[in-house]
Design a protein around this motif. Structure first.
Motif, mmCIF file in Angstrom:
data_model
loop_
_atom_site.group_PDB
_atom_site.id
_atom_site.type_symbol
_atom_site.label_atom_id
_atom_site.label_comp_id
_atom_site.label_asym_id
_atom_site.label_seq_id
_atom_site.Cartn_x
_atom_site.Cartn_y
_atom_site.Cartn_z
ATOM 1 N N GLY A 36 0.808 -1.219 0.000
ATOM 2 C CA GLY A 36 0.000 0.000 0.000
ATOM 3 C C GLY A 36 0.836 1.260 0.000
ATOM 4 O O GLY A 36 1.993 1.243 -0.421
ATOM 5 N N ASP A 39 0.752 8.192 3.238
ATOM 6 C CA ASP A 39 0.584 9.547 2.723
ATOM 7 C C ASP A 39 1.794 10.427 3.031
ATOM 8 O O ASP A 39 2.357 11.055 2.145
ATOM 9 C CB ASP A 39 -0.681 10.193 3.300
ATOM 10 C CG ASP A 39 -1.951 9.522 2.814
ATOM 11 O OD1 ASP A 39 -1.937 8.930 1.714
ATOM 12 O OD2 ASP A 39 -2.957 9.592 3.537
ATOM 13 N N GLU A 52 -1.707 9.872 8.150
ATOM 14 C CA GLU A 52 -2.782 9.545 7.216
ATOM 15 C C GLU A 52 -3.581 10.820 6.976
ATOM 16 O O GLU A 52 -4.017 11.480 7.932
ATOM 17 C CB GLU A 52 -3.679 8.444 7.800
ATOM 18 C CG GLU A 52 -4.842 8.067 6.934
ATOM 19 C CD GLU A 52 -4.453 7.360 5.644
ATOM 20 O OE1 GLU A 52 -5.323 7.232 4.763
ATOM 21 O OE2 GLU A 52 -3.279 6.925 5.502
ATOM 22 N N LYS A 54 -6.889 12.522 5.181
ATOM 23 C CA LYS A 54 -8.208 12.285 4.587
ATOM 24 C C LYS A 54 -8.812 13.641 4.240
ATOM 25 O O LYS A 54 -8.944 14.507 5.105
ATOM 26 C CB LYS A 54 -9.140 11.551 5.561
ATOM 27 C CG LYS A 54 -8.750 10.123 5.822
ATOM 28 C CD LYS A 54 -8.939 9.306 4.574
ATOM 29 C CE LYS A 54 -8.604 7.854 4.796
ATOM 30 N NZ LYS A 54 -8.552 7.110 3.554
ATOM 31 N N ALA A 67 -13.069 8.237 8.861
ATOM 32 C CA ALA A 67 -12.753 7.212 7.857
ATOM 33 C C ALA A 67 -11.530 6.391 8.236
ATOM 34 O O ALA A 67 -11.244 5.374 7.615
ATOM 35 C CB ALA A 67 -12.548 7.868 6.490
ATOM 36 N N VAL A 68 -10.809 6.825 9.260
ATOM 37 C CA VAL A 68 -9.614 6.091 9.697
ATOM 38 C C VAL A 68 -10.041 5.127 10.806
ATOM 39 O O VAL A 68 -10.076 5.456 11.978
ATOM 40 C CB VAL A 68 -8.489 7.048 10.152
ATOM 41 C CG1 VAL A 68 -7.237 6.254 10.509
ATOM 42 C CG2 VAL A 68 -8.173 8.060 9.064
ATOM 43 N N THR A 69 -10.359 3.928 10.373
ATOM 44 C CA THR A 69 -10.894 2.884 11.243
ATOM 45 C C THR A 69 -9.751 2.090 11.894
ATOM 46 O O THR A 69 -8.595 2.201 11.478
ATOM 47 C CB THR A 69 -11.751 1.920 10.417
ATOM 48 O OG1 THR A 69 -10.896 1.285 9.450
ATOM 49 C CG2 THR A 69 -12.890 2.655 9.717
ATOM 50 N N VAL A 71 -9.109 -0.951 11.395
ATOM 51 C CA VAL A 71 -8.517 -1.758 10.315
ATOM 52 C C VAL A 71 -7.504 -0.922 9.540
ATOM 53 O O VAL A 71 -6.403 -1.384 9.222
ATOM 54 C CB VAL A 71 -9.624 -2.314 9.386
ATOM 55 C CG1 VAL A 71 -9.037 -2.943 8.143
ATOM 56 C CG2 VAL A 71 -10.486 -3.320 10.142
ATOM 57 N N LYS A 72 -7.863 0.327 9.246
ATOM 58 C CA LYS A 72 -6.957 1.224 8.530
ATOM 59 C C LYS A 72 -5.715 1.516 9.374
ATOM 60 O O LYS A 72 -4.595 1.539 8.855
ATOM 61 C CB LYS A 72 -7.684 2.529 8.173
ATOM 62 C CG LYS A 72 -6.835 3.531 7.446
ATOM 63 C CD LYS A 72 -6.488 3.065 6.047
ATOM 64 C CE LYS A 72 -5.785 4.165 5.283
ATOM 65 N NZ LYS A 72 -5.323 3.729 3.978
ATOM 66 N N LEU A 73 -5.885 1.712 10.668
ATOM 67 C CA LEU A 73 -4.742 1.959 11.551
ATOM 68 C C LEU A 73 -3.798 0.759 11.588
ATOM 69 O O LEU A 73 -2.573 0.924 11.596
ATOM 70 C CB LEU A 73 -5.207 2.320 12.960
ATOM 71 C CG LEU A 73 -5.817 3.710 13.117
ATOM 72 C CD1 LEU A 73 -6.388 3.871 14.518
ATOM 73 C CD2 LEU A 73 -4.801 4.798 12.809
ATOM 74 N N ARG A 75 -3.355 -1.345 9.167
ATOM 75 C CA ARG A 75 -2.662 -1.336 7.878
ATOM 76 C C ARG A 75 -1.535 -0.300 7.879
ATOM 77 O O ARG A 75 -0.441 -0.560 7.378
ATOM 78 C CB ARG A 75 -3.653 -1.037 6.755
ATOM 79 C CG ARG A 75 -3.028 -1.106 5.390
ATOM 80 C CD ARG A 75 -4.092 -1.060 4.324
ATOM 81 N NE ARG A 75 -3.472 -1.337 3.050
ATOM 82 C CZ ARG A 75 -3.783 -0.725 1.937
ATOM 83 N NH1 ARG A 75 -4.717 0.202 1.924
ATOM 84 N NH2 ARG A 75 -3.189 -1.028 0.824
ATOM 85 N N ILE A 76 -1.789 0.870 8.437
ATOM 86 C CA ILE A 76 -0.752 1.902 8.532
ATOM 87 C C ILE A 76 0.417 1.382 9.365
ATOM 88 O O ILE A 76 1.580 1.626 9.032
ATOM 89 C CB ILE A 76 -1.323 3.208 9.121
ATOM 90 C CG1 ILE A 76 -2.337 3.817 8.139
ATOM 91 C CG2 ILE A 76 -0.207 4.213 9.430
ATOM 92 C CD1 ILE A 76 -3.175 4.938 8.735
#
Length: 118
Positions: A36, A39, A52, A54, A67-69, A71-73, A75-76
């Motif tokens: 991935g 940013d 991140e 948005k 939008a930073v869930t 799951v997204k955290l 992944r980051i």
């Protein structure tokens, strides 16, 4: 789609300007690997900060930071580890910040910077 991409690029530039004004040193922008993209990678007083960004044109679908869930955290976090393996930074201190930006068609831009969300 082009409008969305343009809005995202504009938001990322606003975020970078904000971070630099706050004394952050930008190390990487839009760093990519097979897993991935990050940013912004910056340094803040000896701490690596993975940011991140948005950007939205309004809040009809919620605030951008929402939008930073989790799951997204997660992944980051994995991407941050990949960045560290690739760049081998000297510091071990790391955190994740989120910047949410609303750029309405009319009116003032709103930027929200959440430090240390993870």
């Amino acid at each position: 789609m082009a409008h969305k991409d343009e809005l995202g690029r504009h938001g990322e530039q606003l975020a970078n300007d904000h971070l630099e004004a706050c004394g952050y040193r930008i190390l990487d922008r839009n760093w990519r690997c097979p897993q991935g993209e990050l940013d912004v990678v910056a340094e803040d007083d000896g701490t690596l900060v993975f940011v991140e960004v948005k950007t939205r044109s309004g809040t009809g679908f919620g605030d951008p930071v929402e939008a930073v869930t989790p799951v997204k955290l997660a992944r980051i976090g994995r991407l941050a580890n990949a960045w560290c393996a690739d760049r081998r930074p000297r510091t071990r201190r790391m955190r994740v910040d989120v910047i949410g930006i609303v750029v309405p068609p009319h009116g003032d831009v709103r930027l929200q910077h959440l430090r240390g969300v993870s």
